[in-house]
Write a protein that holds these residues in place. Structure first.
Motif, mmCIF file in Angstrom:
data_model
loop_
_atom_site.group_PDB
_atom_site.id
_atom_site.type_symbol
_atom_site.label_atom_id
_atom_site.label_comp_id
_atom_site.label_asym_id
_atom_site.label_seq_id
_atom_site.Cartn_x
_atom_site.Cartn_y
_atom_site.Cartn_z
ATOM 1 N N SER A 36 0.847 -1.201 0.000
ATOM 2 C CA SER A 36 0.000 0.000 0.000
ATOM 3 C C SER A 36 0.880 1.248 0.000
ATOM 4 N N ALA A 37 0.285 2.363 -0.401
ATOM 5 C CA ALA A 37 1.001 3.635 -0.386
ATOM 6 C C ALA A 37 1.456 3.976 1.028
ATOM 7 N N THR A 38 0.627 3.656 2.007
ATOM 8 C CA THR A 38 0.980 3.917 3.408
ATOM 9 C C THR A 38 2.220 3.125 3.808
ATOM 10 N N ILE A 40 4.580 1.968 1.777
ATOM 11 C CA ILE A 40 5.732 2.509 1.059
ATOM 12 C C ILE A 40 6.237 3.786 1.737
ATOM 13 N N LEU A 41 5.322 4.653 2.126
ATOM 14 C CA LEU A 41 5.716 5.883 2.828
ATOM 15 C C LEU A 41 6.340 5.589 4.185
ATOM 16 N N HIS A 42 5.795 4.603 4.881
ATOM 17 C CA HIS A 42 6.325 4.241 6.199
ATOM 18 C C HIS A 42 7.796 3.812 6.111
ATOM 19 N N TYR A 43 8.165 3.148 5.016
ATOM 20 C CA TYR A 43 9.532 2.659 4.876
ATOM 21 C C TYR A 43 10.463 3.623 4.142
ATOM 22 N N GLY A 44 9.956 4.810 3.775
ATOM 23 C CA GLY A 44 10.839 5.807 3.189
ATOM 24 C C GLY A 44 10.488 6.245 1.788
ATOM 25 N N GLY A 45 9.356 5.795 1.259
ATOM 26 C CA GLY A 45 8.921 6.245 -0.058
ATOM 27 C C GLY A 45 8.713 7.757 -0.070
ATOM 28 N N MET A 46 8.479 8.295 -1.249
ATOM 29 C CA MET A 46 8.410 9.742 -1.378
ATOM 30 C C MET A 46 7.028 10.212 -1.820
ATOM 31 N N LEU A 47 6.636 11.334 -1.250
ATOM 32 C CA LEU A 47 5.410 12.036 -1.623
ATOM 33 C C LEU A 47 5.724 13.518 -1.534
ATOM 34 N N LEU A 115 2.563 15.091 -8.647
ATOM 35 C CA LEU A 115 1.927 15.615 -7.447
ATOM 36 C C LEU A 115 0.930 14.604 -6.893
ATOM 37 N N PHE A 116 0.957 14.448 -5.586
ATOM 38 C CA PHE A 116 0.048 13.556 -4.865
ATOM 39 C C PHE A 116 0.221 12.081 -5.235
ATOM 40 N N VAL A 117 1.403 11.712 -5.737
ATOM 41 C CA VAL A 117 1.684 10.322 -6.107
ATOM 42 C C VAL A 117 2.848 9.823 -5.260
ATOM 43 N N VAL A 118 2.665 8.685 -4.608
ATOM 44 C CA VAL A 118 3.741 8.067 -3.833
ATOM 45 C C VAL A 118 4.704 7.398 -4.812
ATOM 46 N N THR A 119 5.999 7.704 -4.671
ATOM 47 C CA THR A 119 6.995 7.116 -5.568
ATOM 48 C C THR A 119 8.060 6.371 -4.773
ATOM 49 N N CYS A 120 8.647 5.391 -5.448
ATOM 50 C CA CYS A 120 9.708 4.595 -4.837
ATOM 51 C C CYS A 120 10.481 3.895 -5.948
ATOM 52 N N GLY A 121 11.625 3.352 -5.600
ATOM 53 C CA GLY A 121 12.409 2.570 -6.545
ATOM 54 C C GLY A 121 13.730 3.214 -6.910
#
Length: 166
Positions: A36-38, A40-47, A115-121
């Motif tokens: 989930s986006a949550t 991904i954000l919890h582990y350091g993803g970007m928003l 904007l308003f998109v969780v990104t990672c990788g």
């Protein structure tokens, strides 16, 4: 042939870090296929909103967080092919500089255009390595033609894998 920890230590460390973060996510129950986006954000993803709050470190931490096992595997395999090739030819510090620069630029691009998109990788860092490798494969006369052909195939494979699955 030198062991990988001597010939390509940065590639090894970044690859292991990506796998370690992914395993840590799985251990606590994050979905292996589609976190989930949550999560991904919890582990350091970007928003973008997090960067605006001053969490600039997410520009870099997001490169270790991945949106599922296919995403992580594609990035690690691409990094493994391209990183070792680049690091062997140009050195560990140069690889680190190119990778970190690519991650930061990709993160800033994501901040500006997603904007308003969780990104990672790790794709930004991987594509930066690919971009720096391409001219050498075509213009460096020290590379033997047989090696050049194999390295071009590896480069194309890694780019297609990363773009297609990463």
């Amino acid at each position: 042939m030198k062991p990988v920890w001597k010939s390509a230590p940065v590639t090894l460390i970044v690859s292991v870090a990506i796998v370690a973060v992914f395993i840590a996510m799985l251990v606590v129950g994050v979905d292996v296929i589609s976190p989930s986006a949550t999560d991904i954000l919890h582990y350091g993803g970007m928003l973008d909103a997090f960067l605006e709050k001053g969490e600039w470190w997410r520009l870099f931490s997001a490169s270790f967080v991945h949106g599922g096992i296919i995403h992580a595997a594609a990035n690690v395999v691409s990094l493994w092919f391209l990183g070792r090739l680049f690091e062997f030819r140009y050195g560990s510090w140069n690889l680190l500089l190119v990778y970190i620069s690519g991650v930061a630029v990709a993160g800033l691009g994501s901040y500006c255009f997603n904007l308003f998109v969780v990104t990672c990788g790790a794709s930004g860092g991987i594509m930066a390595i690919a971009g720096c490798t391409i001219p050498a494969l075509f213009f460096d006369r020290k590379i033997r033609s047989g090696d050049r052909s194999i390295q071009i195939i590896e480069l194309v494979f890694a780019i297609l894998l990363n773009v297609g699955l990463g």
